[in-house]
Design an enzyme around this catalytic site. Structure first.
Site, PDB file in Angstrom:
ATOM      1  N   ASP A   1      -7.473   4.155  -0.539  1.00  0.00           N
ATOM      2  CA  ASP A   1      -7.982   2.877  -0.047  1.00  0.00           C
ATOM      3  C   ASP A   1      -9.496   2.757  -0.166  1.00  0.00           C
ATOM      4  O   ASP A   1     -10.023   1.673  -0.414  1.00  0.00           O
ATOM      5  CB  ASP A   1      -7.596   2.682   1.429  1.00  0.00           C
TER       6      ASP A   1
ATOM      7  N   ASN B   1       0.855  -1.184   0.000  1.00  0.00           N
ATOM      8  CA  ASN B   1       0.000   0.000   0.000  1.00  0.00           C
ATOM      9  C   ASN B   1       0.895   1.239   0.000  1.00  0.00           C
ATOM     10  O   ASN B   1       1.410   1.646   1.045  1.00  0.00           O
ATOM     11  CB  ASN B   1      -0.922  -0.008   1.225  1.00  0.00           C
TER      12      ASN B   1
ATOM     13  N   GLU C   1      -4.293 -18.338 -20.441  1.00  0.00           N
ATOM     14  CA  GLU C   1      -4.519 -19.202 -19.295  1.00  0.00           C
ATOM     15  C   GLU C   1      -5.505 -20.290 -19.701  1.00  0.00           C
ATOM     16  O   GLU C   1      -6.714 -20.078 -19.764  1.00  0.00           O
ATOM     17  CB  GLU C   1      -5.077 -18.413 -18.106  1.00  0.00           C
TER      18      GLU C   1
ATOM     19  N   ASP D   1      -1.702  -1.043  -3.867  1.00  0.00           N
ATOM     20  CA  ASP D   1      -1.928  -0.224  -5.060  1.00  0.00           C
ATOM     21  C   ASP D   1      -0.686  -0.162  -5.936  1.00  0.00           C
ATOM     22  O   ASP D   1       0.353  -0.769  -5.632  1.00  0.00           O
ATOM     23  CB  ASP D   1      -2.383   1.185  -4.653  1.00  0.00           C
TER      24      ASP D   1
ATOM     25  N   ASP E   1      -6.838 -14.213 -19.293  1.00  0.00           N
ATOM     26  CA  ASP E   1      -7.530 -15.070 -18.330  1.00  0.00           C
ATOM     27  C   ASP E   1      -8.576 -15.928 -19.039  1.00  0.00           C
ATOM     28  O   ASP E   1      -9.130 -15.538 -20.071  1.00  0.00           O
ATOM     29  CB  ASP E   1      -8.205 -14.167 -17.292  1.00  0.00           C
TER      30      ASP E   1
ATOM     31  N   GLY F   1      -5.962  -2.687   0.350  1.00  0.00           N
ATOM     32  CA  GLY F   1      -5.422  -1.351   0.109  1.00  0.00           C
ATOM     33  C   GLY F   1      -4.148  -1.288  -0.703  1.00  0.00           C
ATOM     34  O   GLY F   1      -3.621  -0.197  -0.946  1.00  0.00           O
TER      35      GLY F   1
END
Length: 631
Positions: A142, A136, A366, A164, A337, A162
């Protein structure tokens, strides 16, 4: 009579909306693109009832496409090769009401294939990060009161924590020290979803796979500016950036689901239909259309609507988004994905479009499969099949599973190290197996250190395999400091916070001083081998030659015209040795072997000892006086 009543109402609706409540996708484009065709989507209240005009040299409006929902207008454009960069107006009109949208055509940035869109090759070592759980760097982002999920609670494993993009930026030196050359972040696209009920409890979209706007970077990660800053900082250190894409599904709060342009943008069923997860239905020559449809068009879970990628407007929207993202953020590669669940024709069109604009770009699909044949089907292959994939490479689950078995199971005819040997022996099915990504675990799997019973000797064996076998290795964040856990009761257990990445953490594992002796030993082992790999032509792009395992010992070579590396894995519980003469096909020209990790040197005239449950990695050399390029 109906028209007379509705037209004034429509005018009231339009005049009551601010222009910033209308959006154009893509938000800008570039001149000089190889594909001259562009379809713009304008989304906003009743925009579909309006006409549109464009007046700009070199930009031709071929047609205006109207769809079922009146909140969309599609503009089919041609941008001729000599069109100059600049701005033009899209003028939308209904009766006496006009909306003007300023649209920018930018010059193509320099560096395509050199400073960005470089692709991911076997010379790379990927570090996989889940941003919310890594670090974070800015606590101000957040929580946002205007988002559906406002929580940030590190005491709840299912909530956002939180982490980032600034947190990742803060630790790029650490990643570089580890020896990684590329960073794959789980999705950073906006996930403005509420908590969703799953078997483990009320889950947030902290992982990033519940898209609600393909063109927005989630502001809880720092938004667009932080993403641009991250890519610039990574590139400044020579690190490549891989973006994670999802085309199979969206989050239920995505505007595509709330108000689809046409009903067939979503795969709909008379009642809820889950996917079977059985990829065999896609390529089975004996299979049924029913099973194939359920596999491709069934939903993952009720809150992830399945996209109908056969719809041409939706397909174009997603393909243009991939190009826009690559160009805007100067990405180097893609990880896609749920690849095996997507419409095959869409996937090939997507890959063709990306490679047309970015010839060096690569994508990793994937496809969670158990067999080499299934894996090969979803990328460029040597199979005689009706649909031929053009994907550069897959996430190689068959090799992952085989490496884990080689480390865990006793030697047998098809078990233990023989499982790895036989799996790699089927590489003939791939067009280029070096383009596949190999790994020991990821964010959807039990953590590697727990899977091997927290045995450090086995850990070294696994990492040794990972960084010396063929393909592109990737490491899941925290593996280097022996993070552990099983997916019990949920995936969140294998997605824990990196210690030291968050305010108030008692230990900082980003620093050697914050790690235990064993953690430093693990980190240093990976770092030393990974940094050696950076300059090793044999490990970067050399050929693989493997020998049939004997009594639990698996010997293989990585070699090219400049260098030869011998790797010997002893999976048995007793010490063993190998005679270099038994491998004269590769060792005949050499005289000494230098251990990569210890630096010890021995003549090839002596047998090489391999301790129980260990891997030896040695570089073969001639004597210094006549050390020339050799095979």
């Amino acid at each position: 009579m109906r028209k007379i009543i509705l037209l004034p109402v429509l005018f009231i609706f339009l005049s009551g909306f601010a222009q910033d409540e209308y959006k154009v996708y893509p938000s800008n484009w570039w001149t000089g693109m190889k594909e001259s065709h562009l379809i713009l989507m304008i989304r906003g209240n009743a925009i579909g009832s309006m006409s549109a005009t464009i007046d700009y040299p070199g930009v031709h409006l071929n047609r205006v496409i109207k769809v079922k929902s009146k909140n969309y207008l599609f503009l089919d454009l041609t941008i001729t090769p000599n069109t100059k960069p600049g701005k033009f107006e899209i003028r939308c009109r209904f009766e006496n009401f006009t909306l003007n949208f300023a649209y920018s055509l930018l010059p193509i940035p320099e560096g395509n294939g050199k400073t960005y869109a470089r692709g991911i090759q076997s010379s790379d070592f990927i570090y996989l990060i889940m941003p919310d759980r890594f670090s974070n760097g800015d606590t101000n982002n957040d929580r946002y009161a205007n988002m559906r999920d406002t929580a940030a609670d590190r005491n709840n494993p299912l909530a956002r924590h939180g982490g980032d993009l600034q947190g990742v930026i803060n630790h790029l030196d650490y990643i570089q020290q580890l020896g990684a050359t590329a960073i794959w972040l789980t999705p950073v696209v906006e996930n403005d979803m509420p908590l969703e009920k799953e078997p483990s409890g009320w889950l947030s979209g902290y992982h990033g796979y519940w898209f609600t706007d393909h063109y927005e970077i989630d502001k809880r990660f720092g938004g667009k500016e932080s993403y641009l800053k991250f890519v610039r900082a990574a590139h400044a250190r020579g690190l490549k950036v891989i973006q994670d894409a999802v085309y199979n599904h969206i989050g239920a709060e995505h505007w595509i689901m709330k108000d689809p342009p046409t009903d067939d943008w979503i795969n709909r069923w008379p009642e809820y239909q889950n996917t079977s997860h059985r990829e065999q239905a896609i390529f089975d020559i004996h299979g049924s259309e029913k099973d194939k449809k359920i596999m491709e068009a069934g939903w993952f879970v009720p809150h992830l609507p399945d996209l109908n990628l056969k719809n041409p407007l939706l397909a174009t929207y997603l393909i243009q988004q991939a190009i826009w993202m690559t160009q805007t953020y100067k990405l180097d590669g893609w990880r896609v994905d749920t690849y095996k669940y997507c419409d095959p024709q869409f996937l090939n069109k997507l890959n063709d479009a990306l490679e047309k604009e970015f010839p060096s770009i690569t994508s990793l699909g994937e496809a969670t499969v158990n067999t080499v044949a299934a894996g090969a089907y979803f990328c460029r292959n040597n199979l005689n099949v009706a649909w031929k994939s053009n994907l550069s490479g897959i996430l190689d689950f068959p090799v992952c599973f085989a490496m884990l078995e080689a480390l865990k199971k006793n030697y047998g005819w098809t078990d233990g190290v023989n499982r790895l040997y036989t799996t790699l022996a089927e590489d003939m099915l791939y067009k280029n197996p070096m383009n596949n990504c190999i790994f020991l675990d990821n964010h959807d799997m039990d953590r590697f250190y727990s899977v091997i019973g927290e045995d450090y000797a086995t850990f070294q064996m696994g990492v040794g395999l990972l960084l010396t076998e063929r393909g592109i290795p990737h490491l899941y964040y925290g593996t280097e400091i022996l993070m552990k856990n099983f997916k019990n009761p949920s995936d969140a257990m294998v997605r824990e916070d990196f210690p030291g990445g968050f305010p108030g953490d008692p230990d900082n594992k980003f620093l050697a001083s914050g790690r235990t002796v064993m953690e430093n030993t693990a980190f240093n082992f990976i770092s030393k081998l990974a940094n050696f790999r950076k300059t090793s032509s044999a490990l970067n792009r050399g050929s693989l030659m493997q020998y049939i395992p004997s009594k639990g010992v698996y010997v293989y070579f990585r070699y090219d015209e400049k260098q030869t590396i011998l790797c010997a894995l002893n999976s048995d519980t007793v010490r063993s040795s190998i005679d270099f003469k038994d491998y004269s096909e590769r060792t005949g020209d050499f005289e000494t072997a230098t251990d990569i990790m210890s630096g010890s040197i021995q003549p090839l005239s002596e047998k090489m000892e391999i301790p129980a449950r260990s891997i030896r990695i040695v570089e073969l050399k001639k004597r210094p006086a006549d050390n020339k390029s050799v095979h």
